[in-house]
Every structure is written in C-alpha cells, then in structure tokens.
Design a protein around this motif. Structure first.
Motif, PDB file in Angstrom:
ATOM      1  N   ASP A  38      -7.557  -1.817 -15.166  1.00  0.00           N
ATOM      2  CA  ASP A  38      -8.727  -1.830 -16.044  1.00  0.00           C
ATOM      3  C   ASP A  38      -8.404  -2.439 -17.405  1.00  0.00           C
ATOM      4  O   ASP A  38      -9.166  -3.248 -17.934  1.00  0.00           O
ATOM      5  CB  ASP A  38      -9.268  -0.407 -16.235  1.00  0.00           C
ATOM      6  CG  ASP A  38      -9.838   0.169 -14.944  1.00  0.00           C
ATOM      7  OD1 ASP A  38     -10.111  -0.609 -14.011  1.00  0.00           O
ATOM      8  OD2 ASP A  38      -9.988   1.406 -14.875  1.00  0.00           O
ATOM      9  N   VAL A  39      -7.267  -2.050 -17.977  1.00  0.00           N
ATOM     10  CA  VAL A  39      -6.890  -2.558 -19.299  1.00  0.00           C
ATOM     11  C   VAL A  39      -6.519  -4.039 -19.231  1.00  0.00           C
ATOM     12  O   VAL A  39      -6.863  -4.806 -20.128  1.00  0.00           O
ATOM     13  CB  VAL A  39      -5.725  -1.714 -19.884  1.00  0.00           C
ATOM     14  CG1 VAL A  39      -5.183  -2.343 -21.145  1.00  0.00           C
ATOM     15  CG2 VAL A  39      -6.191  -0.301 -20.161  1.00  0.00           C
ATOM     16  N   LEU A  40      -5.842  -4.451 -18.175  1.00  0.00           N
ATOM     17  CA  LEU A  40      -5.495  -5.869 -18.020  1.00  0.00           C
ATOM     18  C   LEU A  40      -6.756  -6.730 -17.915  1.00  0.00           C
ATOM     19  O   LEU A  40      -6.778  -7.859 -18.399  1.00  0.00           O
ATOM     20  CB  LEU A  40      -4.611  -6.082 -16.799  1.00  0.00           C
ATOM     21  CG  LEU A  40      -3.126  -5.827 -17.007  1.00  0.00           C
ATOM     22  CD1 LEU A  40      -2.411  -5.751 -15.662  1.00  0.00           C
ATOM     23  CD2 LEU A  40      -2.501  -6.890 -17.871  1.00  0.00           C
ATOM     24  N   GLU A  41      -7.794  -6.214 -17.288  1.00  0.00           N
ATOM     25  CA  GLU A  41      -9.046  -6.955 -17.179  1.00  0.00           C
ATOM     26  C   GLU A  41      -9.669  -7.167 -18.557  1.00  0.00           C
ATOM     27  O   GLU A  41     -10.238  -8.212 -18.838  1.00  0.00           O
ATOM     28  CB  GLU A  41     -10.025  -6.207 -16.261  1.00  0.00           C
ATOM     29  CG  GLU A  41     -11.385  -6.852 -16.142  1.00  0.00           C
ATOM     30  CD  GLU A  41     -11.362  -8.269 -15.611  1.00  0.00           C
ATOM     31  OE1 GLU A  41     -12.232  -9.056 -16.025  1.00  0.00           O
ATOM     32  OE2 GLU A  41     -10.478  -8.619 -14.805  1.00  0.00           O
ATOM     33  N   LYS A  42      -9.531  -6.197 -19.433  1.00  0.00           N
ATOM     34  CA  LYS A  42     -10.119  -6.303 -20.771  1.00  0.00           C
ATOM     35  C   LYS A  42      -9.241  -7.092 -21.739  1.00  0.00           C
ATOM     36  O   LYS A  42      -9.726  -7.907 -22.505  1.00  0.00           O
ATOM     37  CB  LYS A  42     -10.349  -4.905 -21.353  1.00  0.00           C
ATOM     38  CG  LYS A  42     -11.356  -4.092 -20.595  1.00  0.00           C
ATOM     39  CD  LYS A  42     -12.534  -3.793 -21.455  1.00  0.00           C
ATOM     40  CE  LYS A  42     -13.503  -2.829 -20.887  1.00  0.00           C
ATOM     41  NZ  LYS A  42     -14.047  -3.070 -19.627  1.00  0.00           N
ATOM     42  N   ARG A  43      -7.922  -6.840 -21.723  1.00  0.00           N
ATOM     43  CA  ARG A  43      -7.032  -7.411 -22.734  1.00  0.00           C
ATOM     44  C   ARG A  43      -6.228  -8.616 -22.271  1.00  0.00           C
ATOM     45  O   ARG A  43      -5.765  -9.396 -23.085  1.00  0.00           O
ATOM     46  CB  ARG A  43      -6.043  -6.350 -23.221  1.00  0.00           C
ATOM     47  CG  ARG A  43      -6.712  -5.211 -23.926  1.00  0.00           C
ATOM     48  CD  ARG A  43      -5.660  -4.362 -24.567  1.00  0.00           C
ATOM     49  NE  ARG A  43      -6.256  -3.223 -25.227  1.00  0.00           N
ATOM     50  CZ  ARG A  43      -5.649  -2.497 -26.128  1.00  0.00           C
ATOM     51  NH1 ARG A  43      -4.420  -2.782 -26.479  1.00  0.00           N
ATOM     52  NH2 ARG A  43      -6.243  -1.481 -26.682  1.00  0.00           N
ATOM     53  N   GLU A  44      -5.949  -8.724 -21.008  1.00  0.00           N
ATOM     54  CA  GLU A  44      -5.156  -9.798 -20.389  1.00  0.00           C
ATOM     55  C   GLU A  44      -3.654  -9.670 -20.649  1.00  0.00           C
ATOM     56  O   GLU A  44      -2.847  -9.978 -19.787  1.00  0.00           O
ATOM     57  CB  GLU A  44      -5.613 -11.191 -20.827  1.00  0.00           C
ATOM     58  CG  GLU A  44      -6.984 -11.556 -20.331  1.00  0.00           C
ATOM     59  CD  GLU A  44      -7.367 -12.971 -20.676  1.00  0.00           C
ATOM     60  OE1 GLU A  44      -7.717 -13.715 -19.758  1.00  0.00           O
ATOM     61  OE2 GLU A  44      -7.301 -13.332 -21.874  1.00  0.00           O
TER      62      GLU A  44
END
Length: 97
Positions: A38-44
C-alpha cells in the motif's frame, strides 16, 4: 530491472528519507507485506529499518520483501533497505533513461 544510472538517481532521492517501517523479531509477515504494498503504491520509494533483534539476515529480509511486494531493491546500507516500485496511479518519480 533498474540500471546503474537509475539506482544512483533513486539512492540520491532516498538519502533524506527516514525509515517508515521496521522489521523486528517476528521478521517479514503477511501483514507487513500488505502494508508495504500500500505504501509503495503511494510513495514509490521507501526506506525500511531492520532492528538488531531480527533473527534473519538483512539480505534475506530484503529479498523476501522484494519478491512479496514485486519491488526493486535499490540499496542495502547498514541496517536499512531502500525499495522502489513504480506506482500505477500516483506516478511521482521519473527515472532517467
């Protein structure tokens, strides 16, 4: 797969980041992987800290997380891992060719 130039670019961008996740005694769990996705989707680009009480090797942890989240390992330095995954909806980082 990231090229050397792209990894350098991402390392420079990740320098100022603070670790937002910690891997401890319980190691890599399914819940941790879901949150990381989830965080990778938002922050990359994120930084993860591995605590000293973690029973697994940092390279093993990095590989497990990378495979589970389908992300790229940018750097493992000290007890920190830097991961990158191109976002489908929130593209913020433009990689050099």
């Amino acid at each position: 797969m990231l090229t050397g130039k792209q990894k350098r670019f991402l390392r420079a961008k990740s320098h100022h980041l603070k670790p937002i996740f910690q891997v401890g005694k319980s190691g890599v769990t399914e819940n941790l992987n879901k949150q990381l996705e989830d965080v990778l989707e938002k922050r990359e680009l994120i930084k993860i800290s591995i605590l000293q009480n973690c029973l697994e090797d940092k390279y093993t942890v990095a590989d497990e997380i990378s495979v589970a989240t389908n992300s790229e390992i940018v750097q493992i330095i000290g007890n920190n891992i830097v991961l990158y995954k191109e976002s489908e909806n929130h593209n913020q980082i433009v990689l050099p060719e």
